[in-house]
Design an enzyme around this catalytic site. Structure first.
Site, PDB file in Angstrom:
ATOM      1  N   ASP A 112      55.187  -6.746   8.426  1.00  0.00           N
ATOM      2  CA  ASP A 112      56.075  -5.585   8.513  1.00  0.00           C
ATOM      3  C   ASP A 112      56.704  -5.587   9.901  1.00  0.00           C
ATOM      4  O   ASP A 112      56.839  -6.651  10.509  1.00  0.00           O
ATOM      5  CB  ASP A 112      55.307  -4.293   8.214  1.00  0.00           C
ATOM      6  CG  ASP A 112      56.181  -3.265   7.498  1.00  0.00           C
ATOM      7  OD1 ASP A 112      57.166  -2.814   8.114  1.00  0.00           O
ATOM      8  OD2 ASP A 112      55.901  -2.919   6.335  1.00  0.00           O
ATOM      9  N   HIS A 135      59.129  -8.206  10.331  1.00  0.00           N
ATOM     10  CA  HIS A 135      60.338  -7.498   9.908  1.00  0.00           C
ATOM     11  C   HIS A 135      61.167  -7.076  11.117  1.00  0.00           C
ATOM     12  O   HIS A 135      62.022  -6.205  11.015  1.00  0.00           O
ATOM     13  CB  HIS A 135      59.984  -6.274   9.065  1.00  0.00           C
ATOM     14  CG  HIS A 135      59.498  -6.625   7.692  1.00  0.00           C
ATOM     15  ND1 HIS A 135      59.382  -5.688   6.679  1.00  0.00           N
ATOM     16  CD2 HIS A 135      59.101  -7.796   7.147  1.00  0.00           C
ATOM     17  CE1 HIS A 135      58.918  -6.278   5.573  1.00  0.00           C
ATOM     18  NE2 HIS A 135      58.738  -7.554   5.849  1.00  0.00           N
TER      19      HIS A 135
END
Length: 307
Positions: A112, A135
């Site tokens: 993430d 991410h």
């Protein structure tokens, strides 16, 4: 006492903060070197000040690996954070309602956001971070469920983002209010990043999010000396601002992004802008011609929502 005992063991030791309890501690130093390897489970700093965290390896957290909440005057350095690339909600370092924070010289590989900056944060400075994969480094998400968010004076510099879904990102939900301002992304190297530069004011985790008449106001954001390669499945720059609340004072300079070598014949996409006001200070590669010059008339009506 628990730390001292674990640190002095001659065999690998495990120190656990048990679930279901909340511990209130006085100013404490958890210092090494220890006699052997030491595993410490569960780490969240809440309402802490004058804190230094360094030299930790954090791995395979079920959610955020490392979290600062309502903290001030914090230095985080030399962390090594690792979890699988397909592990959602495993943000590397999350900062929320905190100020005067420095995070630097760390390696983060997760599923993430590499680093996420939440509402109520200001004077946050991030530098010399490697995200591979992740991410990206994100401000947000902000404005969830029509909430307010104030984020200001954020700098991200001297970072390397490798094979990540995003590079540097600002993400907000429709319906929120408040502002993101005084943000600088500088000297960032990208390699095989799908969305190197992205503002997403339509952030949504389902297909049922509708446009609303309020939004977080994003302004005074600069991107400079950002270079490298991008995944051509997405545009190299995606500046999607709210229909009702435009982004203003976006500045781009010294950005050079080339399509990655392994693009499988997919056609390159042009930079995308929506309701984004700003300008190019120097030549940008690829050219960004979609920014709107000047300032919208609507800005005078936004003052009641400013932080």
């Amino acid at each position: 006492m628990a730390w001292d005992i674990a640190c002095s063991q001659t065999q690998p030791a495990l120190l656990v903060a048990p679930a279901g309890y909340r511990f209130v501690v006085q100013p404490t130093v958890l210092a090494g070197p220890c006699q052997t390897s030491l595993l410490f489970q569960a780490i969240r700093f809440f309402m802490s000040s004058n804190l230094t965290v360094q030299g930790l390896k954090v791995q395979n957290s079920p959610q955020f690996h490392f979290r600062l909440d309502h903290c001030q005057n914090v230095v985080v350095r030399m962390l090594n954070i690792h979890s699988p690339s397909l592990s959602p909600n495993t943000d590397g370092i999350h900062i929320e309602n905190s100020n005067n924070i420095i995070v630097h010289s760390s390696l983060i590989s997760n599923g993430d956001d590499c680093i996420s900056i939440g509402a109520g944060s200001y004077n946050v400075h991030i530098r010399n971070i490697t995200c591979s994969p992740s991410h990206g480094i994100s401000i947000g998400s902000l404005g969830f469920r029509n909430s307010g968010a104030c984020v200001s004076n954020i700098t991200v510099s001297d970072c390397f983002i490798h094979h990540s879904q995003n590079g540097v990102r600002i993400k907000t939900w429709q319906g929120g209010y408040g502002s993101v301002s005084q943000v600088k992304f500088h000297n960032i190297w990208m390699e095989g990043v799908r969305n190197p530069v992205i503002i997403d004011q339509y952030y949504c985790l389902s297909k049922n999010c509708s446009n609303q008449t309020s939004g977080v106001y994003i302004h005074d954001v600069s991107y400079s000396n950002i270079r490298g390669t991008y995944d051509v499945r997405s545009p190299p720059m995606h500046l999607a601002c709210s229909d009702s609340v435009p982004c203003t004072d976006l500045e781009l300079s010294d950005i050079v992004l080339f399509p990655g070598a392994d693009h499988g014949g997919v056609a390159e996409k042009n930079p995308f802008c929506w309701n984004a006001y700003g300008g190019n200070q120097t030549l940008i590669v690829p050219p960004v011609s979609c920014l709107i010059g000047g300032s919208p008339d609507l800005i005078m009506d936004l003052k009641e929502d400013l932080c």
